[in-house]
Design a protein around this motif. Sequence first.
Motif, short mmCIF file in Angstrom:
data_model
loop_
_atom_site.label_atom_id
_atom_site.label_comp_id
_atom_site.label_asym_id
_atom_site.label_seq_id
_atom_site.Cartn_x
_atom_site.Cartn_y
_atom_site.Cartn_z
N ILE A 152 0.84 -1.21 0.00
CA ILE A 152 0.00 0.00 0.00
C ILE A 152 0.87 1.25 0.00
CG2 ILE A 152 -1.62 1.35 1.39
CD1 ILE A 152 -2.81 -1.34 2.34
N GLU A 153 1.92 1.25 0.81
CA GLU A 153 2.81 2.41 0.89
C GLU A 153 3.52 2.67 -0.43
OE1 GLU A 153 5.24 1.29 4.18
OE2 GLU A 153 3.86 2.13 5.69
N LEU A 154 3.73 1.62 -1.21
CA LEU A 154 4.37 1.77 -2.52
C LEU A 154 3.35 1.97 -3.63
CD1 LEU A 154 7.06 -1.08 -2.25
CD2 LEU A 154 7.45 1.39 -2.10
N GLY A 155 2.06 1.93 -3.28
CA GLY A 155 1.02 2.06 -4.29
C GLY A 155 0.93 0.84 -5.18
N GLN A 156 1.25 -0.33 -4.63
CA GLN A 156 1.30 -1.55 -5.44
C GLN A 156 0.48 -2.69 -4.82
OE1 GLN A 156 5.44 -2.51 -5.98
NE2 GLN A 156 5.88 -0.62 -7.09
N LEU A 157 -0.63 -2.35 -4.20
CA LEU A 157 -1.44 -3.39 -3.60
C LEU A 157 -1.99 -4.35 -4.65
CD1 LEU A 157 -2.67 -4.54 -1.00
CD2 LEU A 157 -4.64 -3.03 -1.35
N ASP A 158 -2.25 -3.83 -5.85
CA ASP A 158 -2.72 -4.72 -6.93
C ASP A 158 -1.67 -5.77 -7.26
OD1 ASP A 158 -1.00 -2.75 -7.84
OD2 ASP A 158 -2.10 -2.41 -9.72
N ASN A 159 -0.39 -5.38 -7.28
CA ASN A 159 0.67 -6.35 -7.54
C ASN A 159 0.76 -7.39 -6.43
OD1 ASN A 159 1.37 -5.10 -9.94
ND2 ASN A 159 2.89 -3.77 -8.96
N TYR A 160 0.54 -6.95 -5.18
CA TYR A 160 0.55 -7.90 -4.06
C TYR A 160 -0.54 -8.95 -4.25
CZ TYR A 160 -0.55 -9.79 0.55
OH TYR A 160 -0.83 -10.65 1.58
N LEU A 195 -1.97 -9.92 -7.01
CA LEU A 195 -1.65 -10.80 -8.14
C LEU A 195 -0.49 -11.73 -7.81
CD1 LEU A 195 -2.01 -8.14 -11.00
CD2 LEU A 195 -3.66 -9.90 -10.33
N ASN A 196 0.53 -11.22 -7.14
CA ASN A 196 1.69 -12.05 -6.80
C ASN A 196 1.32 -13.15 -5.80
OD1 ASN A 196 3.32 -10.53 -8.48
ND2 ASN A 196 4.04 -9.18 -6.83
N GLU A 197 0.40 -12.84 -4.88
CA GLU A 197 -0.04 -13.84 -3.91
C GLU A 197 -1.08 -14.79 -4.50
OE1 GLU A 197 0.97 -14.39 -0.74
OE2 GLU A 197 2.52 -12.83 -0.96
N ARG A 198 -1.49 -14.49 -5.74
CA ARG A 198 -2.48 -15.31 -6.46
C ARG A 198 -3.76 -15.52 -5.63
NH1 ARG A 198 -0.47 -16.67 -11.07
NH2 ARG A 198 -2.25 -18.05 -11.55
N ARG A 241 -8.59 2.87 -7.04
CA ARG A 241 -7.16 3.12 -6.85
C ARG A 241 -6.28 2.25 -7.76
NH1 ARG A 241 -9.01 3.16 -1.54
NH2 ARG A 241 -8.25 1.04 -1.15
N TYR A 242 -6.82 1.09 -8.12
CA TYR A 242 -6.01 0.15 -8.90
C TYR A 242 -6.83 -0.35 -10.10
CZ TYR A 242 -3.43 0.20 -4.53
OH TYR A 242 -2.74 0.59 -3.41
N PRO A 243 -6.90 0.44 -11.19
CA PRO A 243 -7.68 0.05 -12.37
C PRO A 243 -7.22 -1.28 -12.98
CG PRO A 243 -7.04 2.37 -12.46
CD PRO A 243 -6.29 1.77 -11.32
N LYS A 244 -5.91 -1.57 -12.91
CA LYS A 244 -5.41 -2.84 -13.46
C LYS A 244 -6.07 -4.03 -12.77
CE LYS A 244 -1.31 -4.42 -12.32
NZ LYS A 244 0.17 -4.63 -12.25
N VAL A 264 -10.63 -13.00 -9.26
CA VAL A 264 -9.45 -12.41 -9.88
C VAL A 264 -8.90 -13.39 -10.90
CG1 VAL A 264 -7.15 -11.43 -9.50
CG2 VAL A 264 -8.93 -11.17 -7.74
N ASP A 265 -8.87 -12.96 -12.17
CA ASP A 265 -8.40 -13.80 -13.25
C ASP A 265 -6.89 -13.58 -13.45
OD1 ASP A 265 -7.88 -15.25 -15.49
OD2 ASP A 265 -9.51 -14.40 -16.69
#
Length: 203
Positions: free
Chosen positions: A145-153, A155-158, A175-178, A199-200
């Motif tokens: 969240i602090e890095l603005g990458q919660l969407d990546n978290y 996806l990475n955690e599947r 906040r995370y359109p992707k 989540v696909d």
Amino acid sequence: LKKTRVLIFFSVVLITAYLWKVPGFWFFERYFAPVFYVIVIFLSLSLFIFFDLFRSKNRCYRYSFMIVLISSLLVFWCIFINLGLNAWNRRTTNLTYPGIIAYIQDNFQKTDTFGALQSGYFSYFLDQKVHNLDGVVNPKALAAIELGQLDNYILNERIDYLADRYLEIDGLFNRYPKLKSKSSVVWSPADSMFVIYRVDHSR
């Protein structure tokens, strides 16, 4: 000796109250826990005093004790029955947390993983793994969240599904359109404030 007896009374009442509370019939009332435990203390002291009166040779005291004890038991019994019925009724609707919990328990595999911003209730009741997404009890999510990458978290955690109230999920997607582009609704009843997205990870 009296202090010991008071402690025993308190312990018995506290343990009994705790056993009733564990099923989570009044989950969100946990914020009133301090008041609840103060009431337990006074209830214990009251029972101690009443039992002392019952041991008295005075018949009036004994009758008073029995009346108070029976009345108290009836009141507490009605309260517990009411809590149980309310919990069951809430389970059969989609409006509240028990509704979405019941749906997940009946329609998803135990190997599925869920993500939720308000994750406490899900984590408490579900057998599935639940990822906390607001970072309160999840350092990895907080760092993302602090890095603005919660969407990546996510996806990475599947994480397979996102489950929460509309308000939280909409805020997450804004906040995370992707993440939104990779998610599709799988449960969204008209009478509910909750929603479940799949989540696909193949997109």
